[in-house]
Design a protein around this motif. Structure first.
Motif, mmCIF file in Angstrom:
data_model
loop_
_atom_site.group_PDB
_atom_site.id
_atom_site.type_symbol
_atom_site.label_atom_id
_atom_site.label_comp_id
_atom_site.label_asym_id
_atom_site.label_seq_id
_atom_site.Cartn_x
_atom_site.Cartn_y
_atom_site.Cartn_z
ATOM 1 N N VAL A 102 0.840 -1.198 0.000
ATOM 2 C CA VAL A 102 0.000 0.000 0.000
ATOM 3 C C VAL A 102 0.876 1.249 0.000
ATOM 4 O O VAL A 102 0.570 2.248 -0.648
ATOM 5 C CB VAL A 102 -0.950 -0.014 1.206
ATOM 6 N N THR A 103 1.975 1.231 0.747
ATOM 7 C CA THR A 103 2.987 2.289 0.680
ATOM 8 C C THR A 103 4.326 1.630 0.403
ATOM 9 O O THR A 103 4.490 0.431 0.624
ATOM 10 C CB THR A 103 3.076 3.101 1.987
ATOM 11 N N ASN A 144 -0.388 7.613 5.217
ATOM 12 C CA ASN A 144 -0.470 7.385 3.772
ATOM 13 C C ASN A 144 -1.218 6.111 3.394
ATOM 14 O O ASN A 144 -1.128 5.659 2.254
ATOM 15 C CB ASN A 144 0.939 7.363 3.173
ATOM 16 N N ILE A 145 -1.934 5.524 4.331
ATOM 17 C CA ILE A 145 -2.817 4.417 3.991
ATOM 18 C C ILE A 145 -4.260 4.887 4.091
ATOM 19 O O ILE A 145 -4.592 5.731 4.920
ATOM 20 C CB ILE A 145 -2.578 3.179 4.878
ATOM 21 N N SER A 146 -5.091 4.368 3.238
ATOM 22 C CA SER A 146 -6.504 4.722 3.214
ATOM 23 C C SER A 146 -7.289 3.532 2.707
ATOM 24 O O SER A 146 -6.728 2.577 2.152
ATOM 25 C CB SER A 146 -6.746 5.931 2.299
ATOM 26 N N ILE A 148 -1.427 -8.499 1.018
ATOM 27 C CA ILE A 148 -1.385 -7.045 0.949
ATOM 28 C C ILE A 148 -0.684 -6.532 2.197
ATOM 29 O O ILE A 148 -1.111 -6.806 3.318
ATOM 30 C CB ILE A 148 -2.804 -6.447 0.864
ATOM 31 N N THR A 149 0.407 -5.803 1.999
ATOM 32 C CA THR A 149 1.185 -5.275 3.120
ATOM 33 C C THR A 149 1.052 -3.759 3.159
ATOM 34 O O THR A 149 0.867 -3.108 2.130
ATOM 35 C CB THR A 149 2.660 -5.678 3.017
ATOM 36 N N MET A 150 1.178 -3.216 4.359
ATOM 37 C CA MET A 150 0.981 -1.783 4.537
ATOM 38 C C MET A 150 2.230 -0.967 4.240
ATOM 39 O O MET A 150 2.137 0.219 3.910
ATOM 40 C CB MET A 150 0.518 -1.493 5.974
#
Length: 233
Positions: free
Chosen positions: A65-66, A77-79, A163-165
């Motif tokens: 995700v970032t 910066n995650i949504s 999915i990793t942050m």
């Protein structure tokens, strides 16, 4: 070389791009203003939507995700939207490379998934709502799982995509599983762009010790993704 490849891609002359490991600091010193290769290519190709880095090791994929931002900036910066976009990009990559529908798990951000808000509220306010929305959209999503155990579920739950942050959540695991054949894919761009996940290894320059396995794996993956894209066109 990056500029020439991007311009040829923009002109429709290429089906895929494979490039060697690049050092971000060296790029900045050379005058490149983009954060990394992903943003360089997205800017050069006129991409305005979400793009992300993905990684592949054998049959397993991760999507971030970032990516290349300071760790202290990750939470801001995650949504919901960026988690969904990263998942969509990763699921497409799984389907293109293997022809199968992705079985997906989503990793949390905080230790122990935030312990009900005691160690952070991102899971409650952002990540879980994104997981629920992905399920509503028809994706086969499992979790939410703590980042320190999610990779243990790959075999038992037959996972294809995690999915990793942030950057190291997935990179540590994949590089431990197979350092020499892990590839990085720039997701959200109009053609497959792939590189080896290893670094530039300036410490062994000129010693004839570089292992080409990572670049070979990147080339093979780019080839498979390019063929799938041609068939889908």
């Amino acid at each position: 070389a990056l500029e020439s490849a991007a311009d040829a891609a923009g002109a429709g002359q290429l089906d895929a791009i494979v490039y060697g490991p690049l050092n971000k600091q060296a790029m900045w010193l050379a005058g490149h203003k983009a954060i990394d290769e992903l943003h360089f290519f997205s800017n050069r190709l006129g991409v305005t939507g979400f793009c992300c880095e993905m990684n592949n090791q054998g049959a397993l994929w991760t999507a971030r995700v970032t990516s290349h931002i300071p760790l202290r900036a990750v939470a801001d910066n995650i949504s919901v939207e960026s988690i969904i976009a990263a998942t969509v990009a990763g699921a497409r990559a799984v389907e293109s490379s293997s022809g199968k529908r992705a079985r997906i798990a989503v990793a949390g951000l905080n230790p122990h998934l935030g312990e009900g808000g005691a160690m952070g509220t991102e899971e409650i306010e952002i990540i879980l709502p994104a997981v629920e929305r992905l399920k509503e959209l028809g994706y086969d999503v499992a979790g939410l799982y703590p980042a320190d155990t999610v990779f243990l579920r790959v075999g038992p739950e037959k996972l294809d995509l995690i999915i990793t942050m942030f950057h190291d959540q997935g990179q540590i695991a994949l590089k431990t599983l197979g350092f020499t054949n892990t590839s990085t894919v720039l997701g959200g761009l109009p053609l497959p762009i792939v590189t080896a996940s290893q670094g530039t290894a300036y410490d062994i320059v000129g010693q004839n010790r570089a292992d080409p396995a990572g670049l070979t794996a990147a080339f093979d993956l780019a080839h498979r993704l390019a063929i799938a894209a041609r068939k889908a066109a």
